[in-house]
Design an enzyme around this catalytic site. Structure first.
Site, mmCIF file in Angstrom:
data_model
loop_
_atom_site.group_PDB
_atom_site.id
_atom_site.type_symbol
_atom_site.label_atom_id
_atom_site.label_comp_id
_atom_site.label_asym_id
_atom_site.label_seq_id
_atom_site.Cartn_x
_atom_site.Cartn_y
_atom_site.Cartn_z
ATOM 1 N N GLU A 79 0.885 -1.174 0.000
ATOM 2 C CA GLU A 79 0.000 0.000 0.000
ATOM 3 C C GLU A 79 0.915 1.215 0.000
ATOM 4 O OE1 GLU A 79 -3.369 0.145 0.016
ATOM 5 O OE2 GLU A 79 -3.664 -2.009 -0.042
ATOM 6 N N CYS B 278 -2.110 9.602 2.567
ATOM 7 C CA CYS B 278 -1.634 8.969 1.325
ATOM 8 C C CYS B 278 -2.528 9.340 0.141
ATOM 9 C CB CYS B 278 -1.576 7.464 1.492
ATOM 10 S SG CYS B 278 -3.135 6.764 2.043
#
Ligand code: NAD
Length: 466
Positions: free
Chosen positions: A208, A242
């Protein structure tokens, strides 16, 4: 010591495979209790780490974890059920099923920016799928790491879930063990190192990662709405998200109208420029070093030709960077080459939609793409012609909050996905099981010696595509 932890987990993982779903559900209950019973400590730890506002901790750390646990508990029985599948003519007389089994011992490596959520959300999938897990939280968010280290052992046995604190060296030591799965959340640079290290044991990986997530605003967008959603998504968590909007790509004629609305919204949320340093609604940078990086990025952007439109107030001692808007950045400058990961928002204008789509496609595939448009035609065109891990249309960040959707990147922004069912799947091995129930398969009529009649039989099968 690490080896012992790993070996104990390995041993326990074999026992855990045999446990019922009821046992797994009780582990999810334990995790839920840990979070609810220590909500106050969680808020304190995150505030100590980067002055994360209580409301943001509850909204982006505690709430999504509780919701995901409930969603998982509700659906686990269905997800874990073996799926019968067809066997086909050639395998007449057999039954086939896909069985979802635990992978075994998993390593979860998490970053500092959502330090609770990103350590425990993968753990939900790992527990639901029946695994053991070692969590290596970030050394940067040390208060939240200390919280995990203190409280997880009160709810889980060490051979089931263990927290190992440390930085790069500790991760390198851990990566020497043959984990059955490595779930890494962090930067693209470190993700590549992790994948290389995992390849030594052929451990499967979920990566991720990060990247530059663009916001595309076209000529049909509702600008007031756009300003609100962009400001919220960009400055949430101090810009250290993010999936934060990294830069704006705005249709040229819209920018003069959008600019004052963005500034107005910033001031509505966080106060006037001289008040923002006191704002309890604005998280600080995680460290002075990270604040210094923002300062350098901003100075370099201005030096290379960007115009500072708004903000730019910096107090390194307080790890404070004010919400900042920049126009016309040099596309080769660091601010347009690196993931920003802070409250600096560069704006680029475009003329035509194909130009904006080209801009996105010339860069790495982003983790998120945000489209602000009221034109169905434009939305379709953008979706068809670009790629990204996820998309929010006329909003930012919130697609991550839907546990029915997979969350993950593509290309440089990640590999694999999770949340809800997809998290259970990431931590499961899909085992193919075929059982002969009766008779002989067609294949057995084709065993050697290969006579002419057997070859004819194969030709007939192919002719009729049986
Ligand atoms: P990072 O890559 O520096 O660190 C992540 C983890 O890796 C930490 O636990 C750290 O201790 C460890 N680590 C650091 N360097 C290492 C090395 N050389 N070898 C082995 N392990 C090492 O990331 P970060 O600064 O903590 O987090 C920010 C990054 O994470 C941003 O790029 C952000 O976009 C990304 N991120 C992605 C997601 C997502 O879900 N896709 C979520 C949050 C953050």
């Amino acid at each position: 010591m690490l080896e012992q932890v790993f070996l104990h987990q390995k041993k326990y993982s074999l026992q855990l495979r045999k446990e019922s779903l009821k046992v797994r559900l009780s582990f999810l209950d334990d995790l839920e209790r840990l979070i609810t019973e220590h909500q106050g400590d969680i808020v304190k730890a995150l505030h100590a780490d980067f002055a994360k506002p209580e409301a943001e901790t509850l909204l982006t750390e505690v709430y999504p974890l509780i919701k995901e646990i409930q969603h998982t508990k509700k659906n686990l029985k269905i997800w874990a059920r073996p799926t019968p599948v067809e066997s086909g003519t050639a395998l007449w007389g057999t039954k086939s099923v896909i069985k979802r089994e635990p992978r075994g011992v998993c390593l979860i490596i998490s970053p500092w920016n959502y330090p609770l959520n990103l350590a425990l959300s993968p753990l939900i999938g790992a527990l639901a799928a029946g695994n053991c897990a070692i969590i290596k939280p970030s050394e940067v968010s040390r208060h939240t790491s200390a919280f995990l280290k203190k409280y997880l052992p009160q709810y889980f046995r060490a051979e089931h879930v263990t927290v190992i604190e440390g930085g790069k060296e500790t991760t390198e030591e851990l990566m020497k063990f043959p984990f059955d799965h490595v779930f890494f959340t962090g930067s693209t640079r470190v993700g590549k190192i992790i994948m290389e290290q995992a390849s030594r044991h052929l451990s499967t990986v979920t990566l991720e990662l990060g990247g530059k997530s663009p916001v595309l605003v076209d000529e049909s967008a509702n600008l007031k709405h756009t300003a609100e959603k962009v400001v919220w998504g960009k400055f949430l968590n101090g810009g250290q998200t993010c999936v934060a909007p990294d830069y704006l790509l705005v249709q040229q004629n819209q920018w003069p109208h959008l600019k004052p609305l963005i500034i107005e919204t910033i001031e509505k949320f966080y106060g006037k420029t001289d008040e923002q340093v006191q704002s309890p609604s604005l998280a600080r940078m995680i460290s002075k070093n990270h604040a210094q990086r923002m300062k350098t990025l901003l100075e370099d952007a201005v030096k290379t030709g960007a115009e500072l439109v708004y903000g730019g107030n910096i107090d390194i001692e307080k790890s404070f960077i004010s919400p900042t808007l920049l126009e016309k950045p040099d596309l080769q400058s660091d601010i347009m080459q690196e993931e920003i990961f802070g409250p600096l928002l560069p704006v680029i204008t475009y003329n035509t939609l194909p130009e904006a789509i080209d801009f996105i496609n010339q860069r790495e595939k982003p983790l998120a793409l945000y489209i602000f448009s009221n034109s169905r035609h434009n939305i379709r065109e953008i979706l068809e012609e670009t790629s990204s891990g996820g998309v929010s249309i006329n909003d930012t960040v919130i697609h991550v909050g839907n546990h029915h959707l997979p969350f993950g990147g593509v290309g440089a922004s990640g590999l694999g996905n999770y949340h809800g069912y997809f998290g259970f799947r990431a931590f499961s091995h899909e085992r193919a099981v075929l059982k002969r129930s009766w008779g002989h398969s067609l294949a057995s009529r084709l065993y050697p010696p290969y006579t002419a009649s057997k070859v004819d039989m194969l030709k007939t099968l192919l002719k009729w595509k049986l």
